[in-house]
Every structure is written in structure tokens, then in C-alpha cells.
Design an enzyme around this catalytic site. Structure first.
Site, PDB file in Angstrom:
ATOM      1  CD  GLU A  25      -1.037   0.627   3.669  1.00  0.00           C
ATOM      2  OE1 GLU A  25      -1.531   1.756   3.463  1.00  0.00           O
ATOM      3  OE2 GLU A  25      -1.127   0.027   4.748  1.00  0.00           O
ATOM      4  CE  LYS A 160       0.619   1.841  14.788  1.00  0.00           C
ATOM      5  NZ  LYS A 160       0.506   2.138  13.365  1.00  0.00           N
TER       6      LYS A 160
HETATM    7  N1  PSU Z   1      -2.789   1.451  10.704  1.00  0.00           N
HETATM    8  C1  PSU Z   1      -1.459   1.469  10.848  1.00  0.00           C
HETATM    9  N2  PSU Z   1      -0.691   2.068   9.888  1.00  0.00           N
HETATM   10  C2  PSU Z   1      -1.255   2.635   8.769  1.00  0.00           C
HETATM   11  C3  PSU Z   1      -2.679   2.593   8.630  1.00  0.00           C
HETATM   12  C4  PSU Z   1      -3.389   1.994   9.615  1.00  0.00           C
HETATM   13  O1  PSU Z   1      -0.957   0.966  11.832  1.00  0.00           O
HETATM   14  O2  PSU Z   1      -0.519   3.179   7.925  1.00  0.00           O
HETATM   15  C5  PSU Z   1      -3.310   3.169   7.390  1.00  0.00           C
HETATM   16  C6  PSU Z   1      -3.582   2.056   6.346  1.00  0.00           C
HETATM   17  O3  PSU Z   1      -3.418   2.596   5.047  1.00  0.00           O
HETATM   18  C7  PSU Z   1      -5.055   1.740   6.580  1.00  0.00           C
HETATM   19  C8  PSU Z   1      -5.607   3.104   6.919  1.00  0.00           C
HETATM   20  O4  PSU Z   1      -5.698   1.146   5.465  1.00  0.00           O
HETATM   21  O5  PSU Z   1      -4.592   3.719   7.712  1.00  0.00           O
HETATM   22  C9  PSU Z   1      -6.917   3.018   7.659  1.00  0.00           C
HETATM   23  O6  PSU Z   1      -7.493   4.283   7.730  1.00  0.00           O
HETATM   24  P1  PSU Z   1      -9.009   4.445   8.207  1.00  0.00           P
HETATM   25  O7  PSU Z   1      -8.992   4.038   9.658  1.00  0.00           O
HETATM   26  O8  PSU Z   1      -9.314   5.881   7.992  1.00  0.00           O
HETATM   27  O9  PSU Z   1      -9.813   3.515   7.346  1.00  0.00           O
END
Ligand code: PSU
Ligand code: MN
Length: 308
Positions: A25, A160
Site C-alpha cells: 500500500e 494497533k
Molecule cells: N494502521 C497502521 N498504519 C497505517 C494505517 C493503519 O498501523 O498506515 C493506514 C492504512 O493505510 C489503513 C488506513 O488502510 O490507515 C486506515 O485508515 P481508516 O482508519 O481511515 O480507514
């Protein structure tokens, strides 16, 4: 082929030959880590995958085109731009493509691009999930819905603790997503190996992981597995230190009224600041570890394809 989709020649060729390929990603590059560590990490991850005999396919939206297999320059650009690049999840895709904009792919968007390219395995750090307080905010990442519907298998280090891990598991169960633990019975919690929660199934080899993917495909079941891979012991963090930083970051996000797609990047950046860079070092190591496992799985998966 859709005008809004492109795979690099290398990725296209590898997929057409059933060779091992691993998707990656780009939100982790632009919104997940600071420059220049983000670019260094992204390039090192690609190298780890190549050294294991697989082709890396970092994904993003470039000038409105969903792209699998970025150049070094494109990775450098996304890393430098950082939060200025639009973070693109499923709902953002059509508008960003129509307007010919650039975008960083979240886990959900990377799964969509990987699926268009015919890539089955994807490595990242952490996925989005059910946020703490979701019972009132409804903040549940679109990553979970994508796992339920798109047949791409995601290797991560768990989620996390900025998230509500028990609720995230409940949500995945409801949506029919199998959570696998690589050489562990316990769901890893990203910076730490333990969460006190169980995965659905423990799997001890990359070969069995590849076989499980094939079985799901032959059954015609939708969606991908979530493969959770604990951070190596030597890089894991003190659970109390990280928990304190996370609690403080969440308090600050509430006080500042941070909402929606800004929440995850805000919390990631604050936790990294509060731990004085320690969490960033752990984060990088666990991504390397996931890339290596994903590459091993891709090699095993390719062997299964050649033998049938
Ligand atoms: N969690 C992490 N590192 C990240 C992300 C999430 O520990 O870089 C990033 C990933 O790209 C994930 C996104 O798909 O955040 C999720 O965002 P949201 O909660 O807005 O869907
Ligand atoms: Mn959200």
C-alpha cells in the site's frame, strides 16, 4: 482493460506467468510514516520481497490511474508529499480517478487495485478497524468491509491498540473474515506480540497459508484472509509505554475534534512523537517482517499454481 487501471510491465508479466507477486500500500508511505524514513522503508520492503524471489507491486493512484507497480520516483514523490496527497479509501476512488488526481491507497484501495491486477497477497503494517468509541462515532474502517468482499489476502502485524481490538474481531467474524495467526494462537497487537485475544486459527508455515488461500478460492468464497504476524521479539515495545502514548493520543484527538479519515493518521503521528521515535523503529521492523512472510507465501502460492 479499464482506462483508469494500469499494472507495470513487470507486474503484468509476473501475474500472467503465475509467478509470485506481493502488493504493497502507499498510505503507510504518505500518511503512516514521516519523510524520509517512509521512502527508505518502502524501497527496502521492495528489496526484501525481491530477495525472496517475488515481485513487489506498490500501489497508488497516479494522475487518476489505479496503478500496481510504482516506479522509484513515484514512491519518492508520495513520500515527500506526505499528508498533502489524498488518502484514498474505496469511497474516494471514483472521484479521484475522474478528476485525474494522485492518491495514496489505503488497505481497502490496495486490495481493490491488487484484485484488478490479479495479485492475491498483500503485505502491510497494520489495518484499519473498529475505533475505540465506535458505538457512538460509528468509526469503522472500510478495510474490514474490503476483507469481506475482495479476494486479496492481507499480511499485517495485527491492529494497533488505537483501535478496539475485541470489537474489530467481532466485526470480522460477522463479515465472515477468517483471522489467522502465523506461528501464534494470540492476536498480535502491532507493537507488541500479545493482546490477550485469540486468532481464529494458528498456522505454522507459509506453505499452509498458501494452501488455505487456494482452498478458499476453489470454494468460491468471497473476500480474503487476515494473516496476523507478530512483531519479532527483539523489536517489540514495552506494553505500558505504548499504551500510555496511545491513551494520550486518543485524548488529544478528542479534545481537538479530529474526525473521519483524519483520525488514523493523527493517532499514528502522535504515538510516534510521544514515544520519541521508538514506535517508528518498531513499525519499520514489523513491516519488513510482514513483507518477508508475504513473499514466502507468494512463492508457495505460485508453486501450487504450477503444480495444478
Ligand atoms: N494502521 C497502521 N498504519 C497505517 C494505517 C493503519 O498501523 O498506515 C493506514 C492504512 O493505510 C489503513 C488506513 O488502510 O490507515 C486506515 O485508515 P481508516 O482508519 O481511515 O480507514
Ligand atoms: Mn474511519
Amino acid at each position: 482493460m479499464k482506462a483508469e487501471f494500469k499494472a507495470s510491465e513487470e507486474v503484468k508479466y509476473a501475474v500472467s506467468q503465475g509467478k509470485p507477486v506481493v502488493a504493497l500500500e502507499s498510505t503507510i508511505i504518505s500518511h503512516g510514516m514521516p519523510y524520509p524514513k517512509n521512502v527508505e522503508t518502502a524501497l527496502e520492503v521492495e528489496k526484501i520481497i525481491r530477495d525472496k524471489g517475488a515481485v513487489p507491486a506498490t500501489t497508488a493512484i497516479i494522475g487518476g490511474v489505479l496503478t500496481a507497480g510504482l516506479s522509484k520516483d513515484e514512491i519518492e514523490y508520495l513520500g515527500k508529499e506526505g499528508q498533502k496527497v489524498t488518502k484514498v479509501s474505496r469511497r474516494d476512488i471514483p472521484v479521484i480517478c475522474a478528476r485525474k488526481m494522485d492518491g495514496a491507497s489505503t488497505v481497502a484501495t490496495t486490495m481493490i487495485i491488487a484484485n484488478m491486477a490479479g495479485i492475491k497477497i498483500f503485505a502491510t503494517g497494520g489495518i484499519g478497524g473498529v475505533h475505540r468509541g465506535a458505538e457512538t462515532t460509528f468509526d469503522i474502517s472500510a478495510d474490514l468491509e474490503e476483507l469481506a468482499q475482495t479476494p486479496v489476502n492481507v499480511v499485517c502485524a495485527g491492529a494497533k491498540a488505537i483501535l478496539d481490538l475485541p470489537l474489530t474481531l467481532e466485526y470480522l467474524e460477522t463479515r465472515g473474515v477468517t483471522v489467522l495467526g502465523y506461528q501464534t494462537d494470540e492476536l498480535p497487537a502491532f507493537y507488541t506480540r500479545k493482546s490477550g485475544l485469540s486468532v481464529d486459527y494458528r498456522v505454522d508455515t507459509a506453505k499452509e497459508l498458501a494452501q488455505l488461500i487456494r482452498t478458499k478460492e476453489t470454494l468460491g468464497l468471497k473476500g480474503g484472509y487476515l494473516i496476523t504476524n507478530p512483531i519479532p521479539e527483539e523489536y517489540s515495545m514495552d506494553p505500558d509505554v505504548i499504551q500510555k502514548a496511545i491513551d494520550q493520543a486518543i485524548e488529544e484527538s478528542k479534545a481537538q475534534g479530529i474526525k473521519g479519515k483524519a483520525t488514523t493518521p493523527f493517532l499514528l503521528a502522535r504515538v510516534a512523537e510521544l514515544t520519541g521515535g521508538d514506535s517508528l523503529a518498531s513499525n519499520i521492523r514489523l513491516v519488513y517482517n510482514n513483507a518477508a512472510l508475504a513473499a514466502e507465501m507468494a512463492v508457495e502460492y505460485s508453486n501450487l499454481l504450477q503444480n495444478c
